[in-house]
Design a protein around this motif. Structure first.
Motif, PDB file in Angstrom:
ATOM      1  N   MET A 251      35.414 -20.807  51.814  1.00 38.90           N
ATOM      2  CA  MET A 251      34.951 -20.922  53.188  1.00 38.90           C
ATOM      3  C   MET A 251      34.265 -19.642  53.656  1.00 38.90           C
ATOM      4  N   GLU A 252      34.703 -18.486  53.132  1.00 35.56           N
ATOM      5  CA  GLU A 252      34.007 -17.232  53.428  1.00 35.56           C
ATOM      6  C   GLU A 252      32.582 -17.277  52.860  1.00 35.56           C
ATOM      7  N   TYR A 253      32.451 -17.814  51.642  1.00 37.25           N
ATOM      8  CA  TYR A 253      31.111 -17.962  51.063  1.00 37.25           C
ATOM      9  C   TYR A 253      30.237 -18.822  51.968  1.00 37.25           C
ATOM     10  N   ARG A 254      30.767 -19.960  52.378  1.00 32.47           N
ATOM     11  CA  ARG A 254      29.981 -20.869  53.211  1.00 32.47           C
ATOM     12  C   ARG A 254      29.561 -20.194  54.514  1.00 32.47           C
ATOM     13  N   LYS A 255      30.456 -19.415  55.091  1.00 34.09           N
ATOM     14  CA  LYS A 255      30.188 -18.773  56.366  1.00 34.09           C
ATOM     15  C   LYS A 255      29.063 -17.738  56.262  1.00 34.09           C
TER      16      LYS A 255
ATOM     17  N   LEU B 288      15.579 -13.259  49.974  1.00 33.56           N
ATOM     18  CA  LEU B 288      16.189 -14.083  48.933  1.00 33.56           C
ATOM     19  C   LEU B 288      16.005 -13.510  47.534  1.00 33.56           C
ATOM     20  N   PHE B 289      15.299 -12.383  47.418  1.00 39.76           N
ATOM     21  CA  PHE B 289      15.279 -11.649  46.158  1.00 39.76           C
ATOM     22  C   PHE B 289      16.494 -10.723  46.050  1.00 39.76           C
ATOM     23  N   GLN B 290      17.379 -10.794  47.018  1.00 39.72           N
ATOM     24  CA  GLN B 290      18.665 -10.085  47.002  1.00 39.72           C
ATOM     25  C   GLN B 290      19.784 -11.094  47.264  1.00 39.72           C
ATOM     26  N   PRO B 291      19.948 -12.085  46.377  1.00 40.95           N
ATOM     27  CA  PRO B 291      20.851 -13.204  46.673  1.00 40.95           C
ATOM     28  C   PRO B 291      22.323 -12.944  46.405  1.00 40.95           C
ATOM     29  N   CYS B 292      22.624 -12.055  45.463  1.00 38.07           N
ATOM     30  CA  CYS B 292      23.983 -11.972  44.924  1.00 38.07           C
ATOM     31  C   CYS B 292      24.913 -11.125  45.796  1.00 38.07           C
ATOM     32  N   PRO B 293      26.131 -11.634  46.094  1.00 37.86           N
ATOM     33  CA  PRO B 293      27.067 -10.849  46.894  1.00 37.86           C
ATOM     34  C   PRO B 293      27.691  -9.685  46.132  1.00 37.86           C
ATOM     35  N   LEU B 294      27.533  -9.646  44.819  1.00 34.98           N
ATOM     36  CA  LEU B 294      28.049  -8.526  44.033  1.00 34.98           C
ATOM     37  C   LEU B 294      26.934  -7.563  43.663  1.00 34.98           C
ATOM     38  N   LEU B 295      25.932  -8.035  42.970  1.00 31.38           N
ATOM     39  CA  LEU B 295      24.898  -7.152  42.445  1.00 31.38           C
ATOM     40  C   LEU B 295      23.971  -6.618  43.532  1.00 31.38           C
ATOM     41  N   ASP B 296      23.720  -7.434  44.561  1.00 30.10           N
ATOM     42  CA  ASP B 296      22.739  -7.055  45.582  1.00 30.10           C
ATOM     43  C   ASP B 296      23.354  -6.693  46.932  1.00 30.10           C
ATOM     44  N   ASN B 297      24.516  -7.238  47.241  1.00 29.17           N
ATOM     45  CA  ASN B 297      25.171  -7.020  48.536  1.00 29.17           C
ATOM     46  C   ASN B 297      26.667  -6.789  48.322  1.00 29.17           C
ATOM     47  N   PRO B 298      27.037  -5.770  47.560  1.00 29.16           N
ATOM     48  CA  PRO B 298      28.442  -5.615  47.163  1.00 29.16           C
ATOM     49  C   PRO B 298      29.407  -5.488  48.333  1.00 29.16           C
ATOM     50  N   GLU B 299      28.944  -4.960  49.450  1.00 27.25           N
ATOM     51  CA  GLU B 299      29.822  -4.851  50.604  1.00 27.25           C
ATOM     52  C   GLU B 299      30.218  -6.237  51.120  1.00 27.25           C
ATOM     53  N   ALA B 300      29.340  -7.217  50.945  1.00 22.64           N
ATOM     54  CA  ALA B 300      29.624  -8.579  51.389  1.00 22.64           C
ATOM     55  C   ALA B 300      30.750  -9.192  50.565  1.00 22.64           C
ATOM     56  N   LEU B 301      30.696  -9.009  49.241  1.00 22.04           N
ATOM     57  CA  LEU B 301      31.748  -9.559  48.391  1.00 22.04           C
ATOM     58  C   LEU B 301      33.079  -8.896  48.683  1.00 22.04           C
ATOM     59  N   ALA B 302      33.095  -7.581  48.790  1.00 20.22           N
ATOM     60  CA  ALA B 302      34.345  -6.872  49.054  1.00 20.22           C
ATOM     61  C   ALA B 302      35.002  -7.384  50.325  1.00 20.22           C
ATOM     62  N   GLN B 303      34.195  -7.579  51.360  1.00 21.83           N
ATOM     63  CA  GLN B 303      34.756  -8.040  52.631  1.00 21.83           C
ATOM     64  C   GLN B 303      35.286  -9.470  52.528  1.00 21.83           C
ATOM     65  N   MET B 304      34.581 -10.333  51.819  1.00 25.43           N
ATOM     66  CA  MET B 304      35.026 -11.722  51.681  1.00 25.43           C
ATOM     67  C   MET B 304      36.338 -11.826  50.922  1.00 25.43           C
ATOM     68  N   VAL B 305      36.450 -11.062  49.843  1.00 26.72           N
ATOM     69  CA  VAL B 305      37.683 -11.091  49.058  1.00 26.72           C
ATOM     70  C   VAL B 305      38.860 -10.600  49.903  1.00 26.72           C
ATOM     71  N   LYS B 306      38.649  -9.548  50.654  1.00 24.85           N
ATOM     72  CA  LYS B 306      39.719  -9.017  51.493  1.00 24.85           C
ATOM     73  C   LYS B 306      40.080  -9.984  52.618  1.00 24.85           C
ATOM     74  N   ASP B 307      39.083 -10.527  53.288  1.00 22.41           N
ATOM     75  CA  ASP B 307      39.344 -11.419  54.413  1.00 22.41           C
ATOM     76  C   ASP B 307      40.026 -12.713  53.971  1.00 22.41           C
ATOM     77  N   SER B 308      39.744 -13.144  52.742  1.00 25.37           N
ATOM     78  CA  SER B 308      40.321 -14.402  52.250  1.00 25.37           C
ATOM     79  C   SER B 308      41.670 -14.226  51.574  1.00 25.37           C
ATOM     80  N   GLY B 309      42.039 -12.983  51.270  1.00 27.48           N
ATOM     81  CA  GLY B 309      43.290 -12.749  50.561  1.00 27.48           C
ATOM     82  C   GLY B 309      43.259 -13.223  49.118  1.00 27.48           C
ATOM     83  N   ALA B 310      42.062 -13.335  48.545  1.00 24.76           N
ATOM     84  CA  ALA B 310      41.927 -13.790  47.157  1.00 24.76           C
ATOM     85  C   ALA B 310      42.449 -12.725  46.196  1.00 24.76           C
TER      86      ALA B 310
END
Length: 446
Positions: free
Chosen positions: A375-379, A387-409
């Motif tokens: 659901m964090e991904y969808r949000k 869109l040449f920076q699509p990836c939450p890890l390789l291109d937007n690492p701060e986005a992935l870190a926040q999603m993992v923390k907010d979701s408790g994954a």
């Protein structure tokens, strides 16, 4: 859904495909007209009409790819591709998935990636699955259940990775035969693809292979071990002789871009019989990952231009997963277009994102799609306006870190349980370096 597609397959579709075999260049446009009777979605109708137009363009590489399909593949392969992939997976199924997205306000995928086993007969340098246990596996009944649940959602495309999925070839052949209304594809290192297996795939018609290859012999054996390249070519030869469908998968990294990004190499693979090619870039997964293998921004930009150039001239279908974000409106993971179930049963948003809230052994597909991380991904999708920076890890690492923390994954890598901040830190520099290149690509291609 099943009754509709079976009805089409047994009547109009069966007749249309038989008609098409006689003179594909002349009759494919007529077959498109027959299929349009059953397709009501505007975008899907536009895709079919575009395919009809392609067949009238003598120099169009996709027209030549279609002709290759008639020359190099078994008739059952062509029939299954049209009925299972074009109709079920890409058109009729997509109408069902969109209805469910609207109803449940969550992502519903187009494809599901499954690891039948984490075991592998190779030990490749920098393997994206290297931090999984090597003893995990999904039993046949569980994979069958996943596919049945997926079909209820309109998902008719299933992909296998691993581990080496062909270690489970008997079960995978059985699944393809059981679900003969679906399309299946397996990423393989190619070393176990013998004549018997190739012939079985040709007879099924709905199961293709993707051979992992890193360039010519020196580049492939560098990561995959001495002698692997020759075994890959032997596997391709077995598939070609059986007239079974296959393509290639290449991980481009700092040491092989000159090889895999060359016209000579692509021509060679087409000559081996490859109908499609999937390009991935190296991802530094695992605490001991070799970050020197990450591509530079210049190398990644080169591949973006090169793949686009080859699409305009070669009779092969090519995808570059990171650089093709403009065609998919950004990241496709988190169930937006696909999800990943590893061999332990963890339901991950992506094959390269080893974090999860749910396990398929004690949840349904719908449970997983409505889990906090998904659901964090969808949000947050897309993760970047460019869109040449699509990836939450390789291109937007701060986005992935926040999603993992907010979701408790939690980490699904039992060999090191890599902390999300440590993983993302390895990509921060590359993301910053890539931004200016991505901006130039956006100006050029958007």
């Amino acid at each position: 859904m099943d009754q509709i597609t079976k009805g089409i397959s047994n009547t109009a579709l069966h007749l249309a495909l038989h008609y098409m075999e006689n003179n594909p260049e002349e009759n494919i446009p007529k077959v498109v007209d027959a299929l349009l009777v059953f397709i009501h979605d505007k975008k899907n109708r536009e895709r079919l009409i575009a395919a009809k137009r392609v067949m009238k363009e003598k120099d169009n590489p996709y027209r030549n790819l279609i002709i290759r399909g008639f020359e190099e593949l078994q008739p059952i392969v062509r029939k299954r591709f049209v009925s299972n992939f074009v109709l079920n997976a890409s058109m009729l199924g997509s109408e069902r998935t969109q209805a469910l997205r609207d109803r449940y306000d969550c992502n519903i995928p187009w494809a599901i990636l499954i690891d039948p086993t984490s075991a592998c007969n190779l030990r490749c340098t920098g393997c994206w699955a290297g931090e999984y246990e090597k003893t995990d596996s999904l039993e046949f009944e569980l994979m069958d259940r996943v596919i049945r649940e997926g079909k209820e959602m309109g998902v008719y495309f299933y992909i296998y990775s691993g581990g080496e999925p062909t270690l489970r070839k008997a079960d995978l052949l059985k699944l393809a035969a059981t679900h003969d209304d679906c399309m299946f594809l397996a990423f393989t290192n190619g070393t176990l693809v013998d004549s018997e297996f190739s012939q079985a795939l040709a007879e099924l018609g709905n199961f293709a292979l993707v051979f992992s290859i890193e360039g010519f012999e020196e580049q492939t054996d560098f990561r995959r071990g001495s002698g692997t390249y020759r075994k890959v070519l032997e596997g391709m030869r077995n598939m070609r002789e059986a007239k079974a469908p296959f393509g290639f998968s290449t991980c481009y990294h700092s040491k092989n871009v000159d090889s895999v990004g060359s016209e000579d190499f692509l021509d060679f693979l087409i000559g081996q019989g490859c109908m499609f090619g999937w390009y991935f870039t190296y991802m530094p997964l695992g605490k001991n990952a070799d970050t020197t293998l990450m591509t530079s921004a210049d190398q990644r930009e080169y591949m973006a231009h090169w793949v686009r150039g080859m699409r305009n001239k070669k009779p092969v279908f090519l995808l570059d997963f990171w650089n093709d974000g403009q065609y998919s409106d950004g990241c496709i993971a988190g169930g937006r277009r696909y999800l990943h179930i590893n061999a332990a049963g963890d339901v991950e948003p992506c094959a390269f994102i080893h974090y999860a809230n749910t396990n398929i052994r004690n949840s349904t597909l719908m449970d997983a799609l409505q889990s906090p991380l998904f659901m964090e991904y969808r949000k947050h999708q897309p993760f970047n306006k460019n869109l040449f920076q699509p990836c939450p890890l390789l291109d937007n690492p701060e986005a992935l870190a926040q999603m993992v923390k907010d979701s408790g994954a939690s980490s699904t890598q039992p060999l090191d349980y890599e902390d999300i901040d440590e993983l993302c830190a390895k990509c921060t520099g590359a993301a910053k370096e890539w931004e200016s290149h991505a901006n130039l690509l956006h100006e050029q291609y958007s």
